[in-house]
Design a protein around this motif. Structure first.
Motif, PDB file in Angstrom:
ATOM      1  N   ARG A  62      31.715 -81.147  33.479  1.00 25.03           N
ATOM      2  CA  ARG A  62      32.338 -80.358  34.563  1.00 25.03           C
ATOM      3  C   ARG A  62      31.780 -78.939  34.569  1.00 25.03           C
ATOM      4  NH1 ARG A  62      33.228 -84.381  37.312  1.00 25.03           N
ATOM      5  NH2 ARG A  62      31.384 -84.335  36.180  1.00 25.03           N
ATOM      6  N   ASN A  76      28.299 -78.931  35.971  1.00 30.19           N
ATOM      7  CA  ASN A  76      28.350 -79.040  37.437  1.00 30.19           C
ATOM      8  C   ASN A  76      28.697 -77.697  38.071  1.00 30.19           C
ATOM      9  OD1 ASN A  76      27.685 -81.741  37.482  1.00 30.19           O
ATOM     10  ND2 ASN A  76      29.802 -82.427  37.584  1.00 30.19           N
ATOM     11  N   TRP A  77      29.669 -76.990  37.484  1.00 28.53           N
ATOM     12  CA  TRP A  77      30.060 -75.681  38.006  1.00 28.53           C
ATOM     13  C   TRP A  77      28.890 -74.709  37.965  1.00 28.53           C
ATOM     14  CZ3 TRP A  77      32.658 -73.028  41.154  1.00 28.53           C
ATOM     15  CH2 TRP A  77      32.892 -71.679  40.986  1.00 28.53           C
ATOM     16  N   ARG A  78      28.161 -74.727  36.867  1.00 28.26           N
ATOM     17  CA  ARG A  78      27.021 -73.812  36.746  1.00 28.26           C
ATOM     18  C   ARG A  78      25.910 -74.176  37.721  1.00 28.26           C
ATOM     19  NH1 ARG A  78      27.436 -72.925  30.294  1.00 28.26           N
ATOM     20  NH2 ARG A  78      29.170 -71.446  30.407  1.00 28.26           N
ATOM     21  N   HIS A  95      40.634 -70.660  43.661  1.00 27.91           N
ATOM     22  CA  HIS A  95      39.743 -71.083  42.585  1.00 27.91           C
ATOM     23  C   HIS A  95      39.433 -69.939  41.636  1.00 27.91           C
ATOM     24  CE1 HIS A  95      38.770 -75.152  43.810  1.00 27.91           C
ATOM     25  NE2 HIS A  95      38.837 -74.716  45.044  1.00 27.91           N
ATOM     26  N   GLN A 139      26.951 -72.617  40.877  1.00 30.32           N
ATOM     27  CA  GLN A 139      26.699 -71.177  40.817  1.00 30.32           C
ATOM     28  C   GLN A 139      25.215 -70.876  41.042  1.00 30.32           C
ATOM     29  OE1 GLN A 139      28.518 -70.736  36.897  1.00 30.32           O
ATOM     30  NE2 GLN A 139      29.859 -69.167  37.739  1.00 30.32           N
ATOM     31  N   ASP A 144      40.929 -74.769  31.664  1.00 34.44           N
ATOM     32  CA  ASP A 144      39.693 -75.537  31.723  1.00 34.44           C
ATOM     33  C   ASP A 144      40.000 -77.007  31.992  1.00 34.44           C
ATOM     34  OD1 ASP A 144      40.736 -76.363  29.292  1.00 34.44           O
ATOM     35  OD2 ASP A 144      39.163 -75.443  28.091  1.00 34.44           O
ATOM     36  N   ASP A 175      33.559 -69.110  34.014  1.00 39.59           N
ATOM     37  CA  ASP A 175      33.456 -70.549  33.796  1.00 39.59           C
ATOM     38  C   ASP A 175      34.754 -71.262  34.140  1.00 39.59           C
ATOM     39  OD1 ASP A 175      30.819 -70.446  32.994  1.00 39.59           O
ATOM     40  OD2 ASP A 175      31.319 -70.304  30.866  1.00 39.59           O
ATOM     41  N   TRP A 176      35.896 -70.671  33.795  1.00 38.30           N
ATOM     42  CA  TRP A 176      37.196 -71.299  34.036  1.00 38.30           C
ATOM     43  C   TRP A 176      38.179 -70.260  34.557  1.00 38.30           C
ATOM     44  CZ3 TRP A 176      36.348 -76.262  33.675  1.00 38.30           C
ATOM     45  CH2 TRP A 176      35.446 -76.748  32.743  1.00 38.30           C
TER      46      TRP A 176
END
Length: 97
Positions: free
Chosen positions: A78, A81-83, A30, A86, A47, A36-37
């Motif tokens: 998306r 959601n990732w943040r 990952h 984190q 991304d 972020d990407w």
């Protein structure tokens, strides 16, 4: 350590007792935790839009070559959601509640 599960689109996930074990295990394959990407070797971001362009069911969202507002909103979702992940992992400070 826990059990590693290989997921085709999501790399590997480690099922362990402790959150840090799960996060470190989930990282295999990952993007870097603070990014972020993911990025290609030439620096180009990988991304959601890059992914969506490779998947046939998203083709209607790129009919003219320009992404539709819906697919751009999906990319923003998306990233949000990732943040959140984190923040939950303690990598980013918690956002406003």
């Amino acid at each position: 350590m826990g059990k590693v599960t290989k997921l085709s689109a999501f790399g590997e996930v480690l099922h362990g007792r402790h959150g840090r074990e799960r996060i470190s295990g989930a990282r295999r394959g990952h993007r870097p935790l603070r990014e972020d990407w993911s990025r290609l070797p030439d620096g180009e971001p990988v991304d959601f839009l890059a992914f969506a362009r490779t998947e046939g069911w998203f083709a209607p969202h790129f009919g003219t070559g320009t992404p539709t507002p819906e697919i751009l909103a999906t990319q923003a979702d998306r990233l949000a959601n990732w943040r959140t992940l984190q923040e939950l992992a303690g990598i980013l400070p918690m956002g406003p509640s």
